[in-house]
Every structure is written in structure tokens, then in C-alpha cells.
Motif scaffolding. Structure first.
Motif, mmCIF file in Angstrom:
data_model
loop_
_atom_site.group_PDB
_atom_site.id
_atom_site.type_symbol
_atom_site.label_atom_id
_atom_site.label_comp_id
_atom_site.label_asym_id
_atom_site.label_seq_id
_atom_site.Cartn_x
_atom_site.Cartn_y
_atom_site.Cartn_z
ATOM 1 N N GLY A 17 0.831 -1.014 -0.015
ATOM 2 C CA GLY A 17 0.151 0.063 0.085
ATOM 3 C C GLY A 17 0.922 1.406 -0.156
ATOM 4 O O GLY A 17 0.352 2.391 0.297
ATOM 5 N N GLY A 18 2.179 0.826 -0.106
ATOM 6 C CA GLY A 18 2.955 2.523 -0.413
ATOM 7 C C GLY A 18 3.278 2.649 1.079
ATOM 8 O O GLY A 18 3.980 1.873 1.793
ATOM 9 N N THR A 19 2.770 3.692 1.787
ATOM 10 C CA THR A 19 2.628 4.089 3.063
ATOM 11 C C THR A 19 2.152 2.835 3.859
ATOM 12 O O THR A 19 0.919 2.556 3.718
ATOM 13 C CB THR A 19 2.278 5.368 3.538
ATOM 14 O OG1 THR A 19 2.799 6.145 2.634
ATOM 15 C CG2 THR A 19 2.485 5.666 4.791
ATOM 16 N N HIS A 20 3.004 2.140 4.763
ATOM 17 C CA HIS A 20 2.207 0.987 5.574
ATOM 18 C C HIS A 20 1.169 1.658 6.722
ATOM 19 O O HIS A 20 1.588 2.756 7.089
ATOM 20 C CB HIS A 20 3.250 0.271 6.237
ATOM 21 C CG HIS A 20 4.231 -0.462 5.260
ATOM 22 N ND1 HIS A 20 3.640 -1.616 4.537
ATOM 23 C CD2 HIS A 20 5.188 -0.083 4.402
ATOM 24 C CE1 HIS A 20 4.714 -1.908 3.824
ATOM 25 N NE2 HIS A 20 5.454 -0.975 3.541
ATOM 26 N N VAL A 21 0.341 1.050 6.946
ATOM 27 C CA VAL A 21 -0.831 1.294 8.139
ATOM 28 C C VAL A 21 -0.332 0.498 9.272
ATOM 29 O O VAL A 21 -0.085 -0.608 8.990
ATOM 30 C CB VAL A 21 -2.227 1.239 7.366
ATOM 31 C CG1 VAL A 21 -2.396 2.459 6.418
ATOM 32 C CG2 VAL A 21 -2.414 0.010 6.943
ATOM 33 N N ALA A 22 -0.796 0.909 10.285
ATOM 34 C CA ALA A 22 -0.906 0.254 11.411
ATOM 35 C C ALA A 22 -1.988 -0.972 11.528
ATOM 36 O O ALA A 22 -1.396 -2.350 11.828
ATOM 37 C CB ALA A 22 -1.228 1.061 12.786
ATOM 38 N N ARG A 23 -2.948 -0.857 11.010
ATOM 39 C CA ARG A 23 -3.842 -2.028 10.865
ATOM 40 C C ARG A 23 -4.926 -1.661 9.550
ATOM 41 O O ARG A 23 -4.979 -0.850 9.112
ATOM 42 C CB ARG A 23 -4.884 -2.066 12.030
ATOM 43 C CG ARG A 23 -5.587 -0.899 12.343
ATOM 44 C CD ARG A 23 -6.288 -1.041 13.692
ATOM 45 N NE ARG A 23 -6.866 0.125 14.024
ATOM 46 C CZ ARG A 23 -6.343 1.253 14.920
ATOM 47 N NH1 ARG A 23 -4.919 1.002 15.187
ATOM 48 N NH2 ARG A 23 -6.863 2.159 15.122
ATOM 49 N N THR A 24 -5.117 -2.944 9.138
ATOM 50 C CA THR A 24 -5.990 -2.745 7.926
ATOM 51 C C THR A 24 -7.420 -1.962 7.658
ATOM 52 O O THR A 24 -7.672 -1.472 6.737
ATOM 53 C CB THR A 24 -6.263 -4.096 7.133
ATOM 54 O OG1 THR A 24 -7.207 -4.950 8.169
ATOM 55 C CG2 THR A 24 -5.067 -5.022 6.695
ATOM 56 N N GLY A 25 -7.893 -1.927 9.138
ATOM 57 C CA GLY A 25 -9.232 -1.167 9.067
ATOM 58 C C GLY A 25 -8.936 0.363 8.957
ATOM 59 O O GLY A 25 -9.836 1.060 8.662
ATOM 60 N N ASP A 26 -7.679 0.761 9.168
ATOM 61 C CA ASP A 26 -7.373 2.223 8.944
ATOM 62 C C ASP A 26 -7.584 2.491 7.211
ATOM 63 O O ASP A 26 -7.697 3.734 6.967
ATOM 64 C CB ASP A 26 -5.847 2.613 9.185
ATOM 65 C CG ASP A 26 -5.668 2.441 10.496
ATOM 66 O OD1 ASP A 26 -6.526 2.437 11.419
ATOM 67 O OD2 ASP A 26 -4.458 2.369 10.939
ATOM 68 N N ILE A 27 -7.731 1.516 6.400
ATOM 69 C CA ILE A 27 -7.616 2.039 4.961
ATOM 70 C C ILE A 27 -9.233 2.002 4.692
ATOM 71 O O ILE A 27 -9.409 3.088 3.955
ATOM 72 C CB ILE A 27 -7.265 0.584 4.102
ATOM 73 C CG1 ILE A 27 -5.745 0.501 4.311
ATOM 74 C CG2 ILE A 27 -7.716 0.805 2.725
ATOM 75 C CD1 ILE A 27 -5.210 -0.843 3.933
ATOM 76 N N ALA A 28 -10.167 1.631 5.329
ATOM 77 C CA ALA A 28 -11.430 1.855 5.198
ATOM 78 C C ALA A 28 -12.032 1.351 3.582
ATOM 79 O O ALA A 28 -11.763 0.104 3.448
ATOM 80 C CB ALA A 28 -11.825 3.337 5.232
ATOM 81 N N LEU A 29 -12.563 2.151 2.907
ATOM 82 C CA LEU A 29 -12.985 1.725 1.627
ATOM 83 C C LEU A 29 -11.814 1.580 0.767
ATOM 84 O O LEU A 29 -10.714 2.114 0.785
ATOM 85 C CB LEU A 29 -13.869 3.133 1.238
ATOM 86 C CG LEU A 29 -14.659 3.011 -0.107
ATOM 87 C CD1 LEU A 29 -15.658 1.678 -0.151
ATOM 88 C CD2 LEU A 29 -15.475 4.056 -0.581
ATOM 89 N N PHE A 30 -11.937 0.621 0.121
ATOM 90 C CA PHE A 30 -11.057 0.077 -0.976
ATOM 91 C C PHE A 30 -11.718 -0.159 -2.554
ATOM 92 O O PHE A 30 -12.624 -1.094 -2.687
ATOM 93 C CB PHE A 30 -10.503 -1.016 -0.658
ATOM 94 C CG PHE A 30 -9.195 -1.685 -1.207
ATOM 95 C CD1 PHE A 30 -7.829 -1.431 -1.109
ATOM 96 C CD2 PHE A 30 -9.565 -2.966 -2.325
ATOM 97 C CE1 PHE A 30 -6.806 -1.987 -1.890
ATOM 98 C CE2 PHE A 30 -8.441 -3.376 -3.141
ATOM 99 C CZ PHE A 30 -6.881 -2.930 -2.536
ATOM 100 N N LYS A 31 -11.202 0.741 -3.381
ATOM 101 C CA LYS A 31 -11.730 0.480 -4.647
ATOM 102 C C LYS A 31 -10.562 0.062 -5.783
ATOM 103 O O LYS A 31 -9.688 1.275 -6.041
ATOM 104 C CB LYS A 31 -12.631 1.658 -5.219
ATOM 105 C CG LYS A 31 -12.716 1.726 -6.555
ATOM 106 C CD LYS A 31 -13.982 0.567 -6.694
ATOM 107 C CE LYS A 31 -14.451 0.509 -8.172
ATOM 108 N NZ LYS A 31 -14.764 -0.656 -8.804
#
Length: 155
Positions: A17-31
Motif C-alpha cells: 500500500g505504499g505507506t504502511h498502515v498500523a491496521r487494515t481497518g485504517d484503510i476503510a473503503l478500497f476500490k
């Protein structure tokens, strides 16, 4: 994301995802917005997340609503209407091609009928828009053959 997701499959699926996130829930909507092959056996998938994904989907919905309004149908019926119109266009293009073919075939006899005799030679002068030089060349021998069979009306 950036971790390898493997299961019972004989291949791995890696998401970055490029910049990594702490948890996948931070991404929210994914298209997913595009997919392409970048090498043998390697696919590139591009996606939007969060607010940009929502804006993208809203823009797509505006397009569907606009088409539905123009076609005077429900947005869900737009794909079927577009498919129907594409079929109609193909059928009409085929009809136009057939009509052009028929019209061009009939032009040879018009050419012969309108030719006039000038100093013991047949002369023809017509302006016919939409004809191509290659078509005229292909019809020359047929027109000459028919012209030789035409009764001569020379003075």
C-alpha cells in the motif's frame, strides 16, 4: 499492508500500500481502479482507499445518473441500454456498407449511360462525391467492357 498473504495456494499474493498502515481497518473503503500485466506472471493492481475511493465512486455514480437521465431510464439499466445501442450501431454500419456497395455497383451503368461521344471518342465527366480512386480503377475494365457493348450514337 506490505505482508505476504499465503494460504494453501502454490503462489503468494503480496500487497503493498505504499505507506504502511498500523491496521487494515485504517484503510476503510478500497476500490480497484486498474489492473495490468507488467511482466510474465506479474499483475499490477492499482486501487484507491479512503476518501479518494469515495470520491471516485461518487464520480462514477454521477456519470451513471447522467446517462440514465439522458436515456430516460434507471441507472441500473444503463449498461443494457449501452449494449443495445452498440448492437444498433453495428447493424446500421453494416447496412450503410451494403448500401454503399450497391450504390457503387450501380454507378458503372450510370457512367456508361451519361458518356457522350466527342470526336469519335467516348467522354465522361461526372462529379461523384465519396468515391475513391482505388474503386474507380477497379471498375475501369468493367466499364470499358460495358461501353463496348453500348450502341454508339455518334454524329
Amino acid at each position: 499492508l506490505g505482508r505476504s498473504l499465503t494460504g494453501d495456494a502454490p503462489y503468494s499474493v503480496e500487497l503493498c500500500g505504499g505507506t504502511h498502515v498500523a491496521r487494515t481497518g485504517d484503510i476503510a473503503l478500497f476500490k480497484i481502479v486498474s489492473e495490468s500485466g507488467i511482466a510474465a506472471g506479474v499483475r499490477r493492481i492499482e486501487a484507491l482507499t479512503g476518501e479518494p475511493a469515495r470520491q471516485y465512486l461518487e464520480a462514477q455514480a454521477r456519470v451513471a445518473r447522467g446517462l440514465a437521465r439522458d436515456f430516460k431510464i434507471q441507472p441500473a439499466d444503463v449498461p443494457a441500454r449501452v449494449e443495445s445501442l452498440q448492437g444498433s450501431v453495428k447493424a446500421l454500419e453494416k447496412q450503410v456498407a451494403e448500401l454503399k456497395k450497391t450504390a457503387k455497383a450501380g454507378l458503372s451503368s450510370v457512367f456508361i449511360e451519361r458518356s457522350i461521344a466527342i470526336v469519335n471518342e467516348d467522354f465522361l465527366s461526372l462529379v461523384v462525391p465519396g468515391l475513391y480512386r482505388s474503386w474507380l480503377r477497379s471498375r475501369t475494365s468493367a466499364m470499358n467492357h460495358r461501353a463496348q457493348q453500348k450502341p454508339c450514337h455518334r454524329d
